[in-house]
Design an enzyme around this catalytic site. Structure first.
Site, short mmCIF file in Angstrom:
data_model
loop_
_atom_site.label_atom_id
_atom_site.label_comp_id
_atom_site.label_asym_id
_atom_site.label_seq_id
_atom_site.Cartn_x
_atom_site.Cartn_y
_atom_site.Cartn_z
N ASP A 1 -29.72 -80.76 -2.61
CA ASP A 1 -28.69 -79.89 -3.17
C ASP A 1 -28.29 -80.40 -4.55
O ASP A 1 -28.42 -81.59 -4.84
CB ASP A 1 -27.46 -79.85 -2.26
CG ASP A 1 -27.73 -79.11 -0.96
OD1 ASP A 1 -28.66 -78.29 -0.93
OD2 ASP A 1 -26.99 -79.35 0.02
N ARG B 1 -24.83 -82.55 5.55
CA ARG B 1 -23.49 -81.97 5.42
C ARG B 1 -23.03 -81.34 6.73
O ARG B 1 -21.84 -81.39 7.07
CB ARG B 1 -23.43 -80.96 4.27
CG ARG B 1 -24.48 -79.89 4.25
CD ARG B 1 -24.50 -79.24 2.86
NE ARG B 1 -25.71 -78.49 2.64
CZ ARG B 1 -25.82 -77.17 2.81
NH1 ARG B 1 -24.78 -76.49 3.24
NH2 ARG B 1 -26.95 -76.55 2.56
N TYR C 1 -30.51 -91.62 4.02
CA TYR C 1 -29.47 -91.25 3.05
C TYR C 1 -28.29 -92.20 3.14
O TYR C 1 -28.03 -92.80 4.19
CB TYR C 1 -28.93 -89.84 3.35
CG TYR C 1 -29.93 -88.72 3.29
CD1 TYR C 1 -30.14 -88.00 2.11
CD2 TYR C 1 -30.64 -88.34 4.43
CE1 TYR C 1 -31.03 -86.94 2.08
CE2 TYR C 1 -31.55 -87.29 4.39
CZ TYR C 1 -31.74 -86.60 3.21
OH TYR C 1 -32.63 -85.55 3.18
N ASP D 1 -19.62 -79.06 2.29
CA ASP D 1 -19.56 -80.17 1.34
C ASP D 1 -18.39 -79.96 0.39
O ASP D 1 -17.75 -78.91 0.39
CB ASP D 1 -20.88 -80.36 0.59
CG ASP D 1 -21.27 -79.17 -0.27
OD1 ASP D 1 -20.37 -78.56 -0.91
OD2 ASP D 1 -22.46 -78.84 -0.33
#
Length: 292
Positions: free
Chosen positions: A38, A171, A66, A80
């Protein structure tokens, strides 16, 4: 120009922005990537150049790692921090309470794809419907969270280390953790640090690639295409086997059943193949084809 280019994507750029810039810098139209980030996210984008784009479907299945920031007490429509706030409240969550909930989200589970995603249902992207204020019925998908724990990061938000399977929305994970805690939550920061065998420590910024390209040295930044397939055994072909491989014909070889990387006598990576009962068939070839 063929190979794998590891890019450290900056915040604010789409993954498509990166590809568009690299097509100009490298003067190569055949460029793609193996997993979208994103715009708010940073970190590792695995870029495939030239004939390496043929490996995209194999690399997309890679596990990802991540570092994620989770904003407790805030719920948004996009799950988010960039989205519209739907709910906000004070969150008083201890480290011990967060750890207990993180443990619940470790392992195989079903995850509902978010409306703000590129998932297609009935030929329509969910994000396009979401932008029109529509809600489309979705089916949960199986994912696997191999490891999930608190990590270290700058700022007031807790940071999470997430090691997950293909198709995991971090998210959505943050949103679901917030629901389990009862205070709501959303993703406030995301950085991809690895994808399959590739690590962010080996990645380049787009500006660095541009500088190397200006010096005529951009190709030196590329990893070999066969790096994606290092988990498979290697097999060097003789002249007749190579001839048959190059025309897409099956051939016989003394090889165990399963997938293999095959090479010419001079070390050129030719193809990913499948062997069964001594018969070898090409899964995907990677040698350059003379189109003259």
């Amino acid at each position: 120009m063929n190979g794998i280019l590891l890019i450290d994507k900056p915040a604010g750029w789409t993954s498509h922005d990166v590809i568009a810039k690299l097509r100009v810098i490298l003067r190569e139209k055949r460029i793609g990537h193996t997993g979208t980030l994103d715009p708010m996210a940073t970190g590792l984008l695995v870029v495939l150049v030239g004939r390496a784009t043929r490996a995209a479907s194999f690399a997309e299945a890679d596990e990802k790692k991540y570092i994620a920031g989770i904003r407790l007490g805030v719920t948004t429509d996009t799950q988010d921090i960039t989205g519209t706030k739907l709910r906000e409240e004070e969150a008083h969550v201890s480290d011990e309470e967060l750890d207990r909930v993180l443990e619940k989200f470790t392992g195989e589970q079903m995850q509902m794809p978010p409306m703000y995603s590129a998932v297609k249902i009935g030929g329509q992207k969910l994000v396009d419907a979401a932008r029109k204020g529509k809600e489309i019925e979705r089916t949960p998908r199986k994912i696997n969270i191999y490891e999930l724990r608190r990590s270290v990061g700058e700022g007031e938000d807790p940071y999470l280390y997430v090691h997950c399977s293909k198709g995991t929305y971090v998210r959505t994970l943050c949103h679901d953790i917030g629901e389990e805690l009862g205070c709501g939550a959303c993703l406030s920061f995301l950085r991809r640090i690895s994808a399959g065998p590739f690590s962010i420590v080996d990645a380049y910024r787009v500006g660095e690639v541009n500088c190397e390209a200006a010096l005529g040295a951009a190709e030196e930044l590329l990893l070999p295409v066969d790096t994606i397939f290092e988990q498979y055994p290697a097999l060097t072909l003789d002249a007749e086997q190579e001839r048959r491989c190059r025309v897409g014909a099956e051939f016989r070889a003394n090889a165990e059943d399963g997938r293999l990387r095959v090479y010419s006598a001079d070390g050129e990576f030719l193809a990913l193949v499948e062997a069964q009962n001594g018969v070898v068939r090409t899964v995907k070839n990677f040698f350059e084809i003379d189109e003259a």
